[in-house]
Design an enzyme around this catalytic site. Structure first.
Site, mmCIF file in Angstrom:
data_model
loop_
_atom_site.group_PDB
_atom_site.id
_atom_site.type_symbol
_atom_site.label_atom_id
_atom_site.label_comp_id
_atom_site.label_asym_id
_atom_site.label_seq_id
_atom_site.Cartn_x
_atom_site.Cartn_y
_atom_site.Cartn_z
ATOM 1 N N CYS A 98 -28.873 -32.281 -6.187
ATOM 2 C CA CYS A 98 -30.189 -32.305 -6.811
ATOM 3 C C CYS A 98 -31.184 -33.019 -5.888
ATOM 4 O O CYS A 98 -30.814 -33.916 -5.126
ATOM 5 C CB CYS A 98 -30.121 -33.025 -8.152
ATOM 6 S SG CYS A 98 -29.221 -32.118 -9.433
ATOM 7 N N CYS A 142 -26.094 -38.213 -16.521
ATOM 8 C CA CYS A 142 -27.036 -37.172 -16.105
ATOM 9 C C CYS A 142 -26.287 -35.991 -15.502
ATOM 10 O O CYS A 142 -26.588 -34.822 -15.805
ATOM 11 C CB CYS A 142 -28.040 -37.734 -15.104
ATOM 12 S SG CYS A 142 -29.331 -36.570 -14.620
ATOM 13 N N CYS A 143 -25.300 -36.278 -14.654
ATOM 14 C CA CYS A 143 -24.502 -35.217 -14.047
ATOM 15 C C CYS A 143 -23.746 -34.427 -15.109
ATOM 16 O O CYS A 143 -23.587 -33.201 -14.983
ATOM 17 C CB CYS A 143 -23.514 -35.801 -13.044
ATOM 18 S SG CYS A 143 -24.248 -36.342 -11.484
ATOM 19 N N CYS A 151 -19.576 -36.000 -9.061
ATOM 20 C CA CYS A 151 -20.435 -35.787 -10.229
ATOM 21 C C CYS A 151 -19.651 -35.540 -11.503
ATOM 22 O O CYS A 151 -20.216 -35.516 -12.591
ATOM 23 C CB CYS A 151 -21.384 -34.609 -9.976
ATOM 24 S SG CYS A 151 -20.528 -33.050 -9.686
ATOM 25 N N CYS A 181 -31.382 -36.882 -5.839
ATOM 26 C CA CYS A 181 -30.100 -37.542 -5.567
ATOM 27 C C CYS A 181 -29.561 -37.240 -4.179
ATOM 28 O O CYS A 181 -28.407 -37.564 -3.875
ATOM 29 C CB CYS A 181 -29.073 -37.135 -6.616
ATOM 30 S SG CYS A 181 -29.489 -37.653 -8.296
#
Length: 245
Positions: A210, A127-128, A238, A213
């Site tokens: 984010c 995702c990162c 990340c 997170c």
């Protein structure tokens, strides 16, 4: 944990002001040297207080370093509000936003789930990569150097952070101009010069990423304890800063 909302400008002692002036002078010299060494140096701002400090000096001193940020699509409202403040505070500075590829985001959500990053380190890093690393790669395509706001005392993964390093993956130089600044140094500058900052700091967020997170931290916790809090502290990067040597 240092709480910036409890530290007021009138209480800054003369010796602290002298220390800040010295640190700031050195930082300006570093930024100017980076700009002189490179034709297309870029600064990746996460809009953290560290990055607001560097942005403030780039703008005030007219240093030819391009400033950009990564809008992951999952930022807090407070972070997005800060973007507007930056535009108002620095009318001569163009802060360009880079976004993730919509198709890649949709593919991840469709196959893994919108919040699959909670399930494993691998899925979180994927995702990162989609929301941060790939947009960063695009932002740095024409750059011959880039800067970050990382500091040594932010986490165990940054304890040996140097001023300059080589981004081996992108084959460009990388600089960490405030690598030796403390958290108190950073906040002394922010408060003394009244630089706008993310209001989440006043809500117990010493490190902001984010929205899903990031969480507030307790007084005795590490400043990055609220980042990916469900993971081991040694994995809390990340991918933006793991390709340099």
């Amino acid at each position: 944990m240092f709480k910036p909302n409890l530290w007021q400008i009138p209480t800054i002692a003369p010796q602290v002001q002298q220390h800040l002036a010295h640190k700031t002078e050195i930082l300006i010299e570093r930024l100017q040297q980076i700009a002189e060494r490179h034709q297309a140096a870029k600064f990746a701002s996460s809009l953290a207080v560290e990055d607001m400090l560097i942005t403030d000096l780039i703008a005030k001193c007219g240093i030819p370093i391009e400033v950009f940020t990564l809008d992951t699509g999952r930022l807090n409202p407070e972070t997005l509000a800060l973007l507007e403040q930056v535009d108002q505070r620095y009318p001569n500075l163009t802060l360009q936003s880079y976004f993730p590829q919509a198709a890649a985001v949709q593919a991840y959500v469709s196959t893994q789930g919108e919040n699959a990053f909670y399930d494993s380190v691998e899925q979180r890093q994927q995702c990162c990569f989609i929301r941060k690393v790939e947009p960063l790669n695009r932002a740095l395509q024409a750059a011959d150097a880039w800067l970050s706001g990382q500091r040594r005392d932010q986490s165990v993964t940054r304890a040996e952070l140097p001023f300059s390093e080589r981004d081996q993956a992108r084959r460009i130089a990388k600089y960490n101009p405030i690598f030796d600044w403390s958290e108190r140094d950073v906040w002394a500058y922010i408060l003394h010069y009244q630089v706008p900052y993310n209001r989440l700091y006043q809500q117990g967020y010493p490190s902001i990423g984010c929205e899903p997170c990031t969480r507030p931290v307790k007084a005795e916790e590490d400043i990055r304890a609220g980042r990916w809090w469900w993971e081991n502290k040694d994995s809390k990067e990340c991918g933006l800063h793991t390709q340099s040597a």
